[in-house]
Design a protein around this motif. Sequence first.
Motif, PDB file in Angstrom:
ATOM      1  N   GLY A 259      -0.566  -3.184 -11.608  1.00  0.00           N
ATOM      2  CA  GLY A 259      -1.037  -4.546 -11.831  1.00  0.00           C
ATOM      3  C   GLY A 259      -0.295  -5.529 -10.947  1.00  0.00           C
ATOM      4  O   GLY A 259      -0.886  -6.442 -10.366  1.00  0.00           O
ATOM      5  N   PHE A 260       1.025  -5.347 -10.857  1.00  0.00           N
ATOM      6  CA  PHE A 260       1.842  -6.177  -9.987  1.00  0.00           C
ATOM      7  C   PHE A 260       1.387  -6.043  -8.534  1.00  0.00           C
ATOM      8  O   PHE A 260       1.213  -7.045  -7.828  1.00  0.00           O
ATOM      9  CB  PHE A 260       3.309  -5.785 -10.122  1.00  0.00           C
ATOM     10  N   CYS A 261       1.177  -4.816  -8.097  1.00  0.00           N
ATOM     11  CA  CYS A 261       0.752  -4.587  -6.709  1.00  0.00           C
ATOM     12  C   CYS A 261      -0.626  -5.192  -6.438  1.00  0.00           C
ATOM     13  O   CYS A 261      -0.849  -5.770  -5.366  1.00  0.00           O
ATOM     14  CB  CYS A 261       0.741  -3.094  -6.399  1.00  0.00           C
ATOM     15  N   ALA A 262      -1.538  -5.072  -7.394  1.00  0.00           N
ATOM     16  CA  ALA A 262      -2.876  -5.640  -7.212  1.00  0.00           C
ATOM     17  C   ALA A 262      -2.813  -7.160  -7.120  1.00  0.00           C
ATOM     18  O   ALA A 262      -3.433  -7.763  -6.231  1.00  0.00           O
ATOM     19  CB  ALA A 262      -3.789  -5.208  -8.357  1.00  0.00           C
TER      20      ALA A 262
ATOM     21  N   PHE B 135       0.933 -16.163 -11.988  1.00  0.00           N
ATOM     22  CA  PHE B 135       1.047 -16.097 -13.448  1.00  0.00           C
ATOM     23  C   PHE B 135       0.804 -14.679 -13.964  1.00  0.00           C
ATOM     24  O   PHE B 135       1.445 -14.239 -14.920  1.00  0.00           O
ATOM     25  CB  PHE B 135       0.106 -17.091 -14.116  1.00  0.00           C
ATOM     26  N   ALA B 136      -0.107 -13.945 -13.326  1.00  0.00           N
ATOM     27  CA  ALA B 136      -0.336 -12.550 -13.717  1.00  0.00           C
ATOM     28  C   ALA B 136       0.910 -11.707 -13.454  1.00  0.00           C
ATOM     29  O   ALA B 136       1.285 -10.862 -14.274  1.00  0.00           O
ATOM     30  CB  ALA B 136      -1.540 -11.983 -12.959  1.00  0.00           C
ATOM     31  N   VAL B 137       1.559 -11.945 -12.327  1.00  0.00           N
ATOM     32  CA  VAL B 137       2.800 -11.224 -12.010  1.00  0.00           C
ATOM     33  C   VAL B 137       3.879 -11.541 -13.040  1.00  0.00           C
ATOM     34  O   VAL B 137       4.590 -10.637 -13.506  1.00  0.00           O
ATOM     35  CB  VAL B 137       3.270 -11.563 -10.573  1.00  0.00           C
ATOM     36  N   ILE B 138       3.978 -12.802 -13.437  1.00  0.00           N
ATOM     37  CA  ILE B 138       4.967 -13.177 -14.447  1.00  0.00           C
ATOM     38  C   ILE B 138       4.687 -12.455 -15.760  1.00  0.00           C
ATOM     39  O   ILE B 138       5.600 -11.907 -16.387  1.00  0.00           O
ATOM     40  CB  ILE B 138       4.989 -14.706 -14.641  1.00  0.00           C
TER      41      ILE B 138
ATOM     42  N   LEU C  24       0.832  -1.211   0.000  1.00  0.00           N
ATOM     43  CA  LEU C  24       0.000   0.000   0.000  1.00  0.00           C
ATOM     44  C   LEU C  24       0.861   1.253   0.000  1.00  0.00           C
ATOM     45  O   LEU C  24       0.596   2.205  -0.752  1.00  0.00           O
ATOM     46  CB  LEU C  24      -0.942  -0.008   1.206  1.00  0.00           C
ATOM     47  N   ALA C  25       1.910   1.268   0.809  1.00  0.00           N
ATOM     48  CA  ALA C  25       2.811   2.426   0.840  1.00  0.00           C
ATOM     49  C   ALA C  25       3.494   2.618  -0.512  1.00  0.00           C
ATOM     50  O   ALA C  25       3.639   3.752  -0.990  1.00  0.00           O
ATOM     51  CB  ALA C  25       3.857   2.245   1.937  1.00  0.00           C
TER      52      ALA C  25
END
Length: 156
Positions: A56-59, A97-100, A23-24
């Motif tokens: 997107g990565f954070c989500a 997989f989304a992070v990749i 979040l930060a």
Amino acid sequence: MNVGRGSTTFLKVIIFLAGIAVLAFCIWLPVIAVRDAKAHPDTAYFLIPFLVCAYGFCAAFAVSLFQAYKLLTYIEKNKAISELSLKSLTIIKKCAFAVICLLVIGIVSLRVLAAVTVSDDAAGPTSLCLMAILLTSIFAAIVDVLQKPMKNGIHS
């Protein structure tokens, strides 16, 4: 308090702290991006793909943390081998997989940026992204290995 309850509580606290860090980072990210865009106006158009990949990565990471928290709650309630646990593991694997995919998009953006600007070298950030892809792949494989006996235990 037994050992199992104490260790799951410890892991829940770690997950909560990691969520606060994400979040930060999400709050601080636009400040960094605008500062970089002002410092390098010739490459400011790469700000949008960078922010899309970063958020997107954070989500995906935040959803994974939430599912891990839920999984620990199921373990505390002695429902470790259940449909709910299996669903949490499936969501965690999909987030991995989304992070990749987002990291691959980030690598492509970095390589294009390096090709457009002669002075930039993207070898360092690219290698960091490749290491992150390796770690995420290992994590997804571990989740997959955990899922298989759980599926057999539930459906038997």
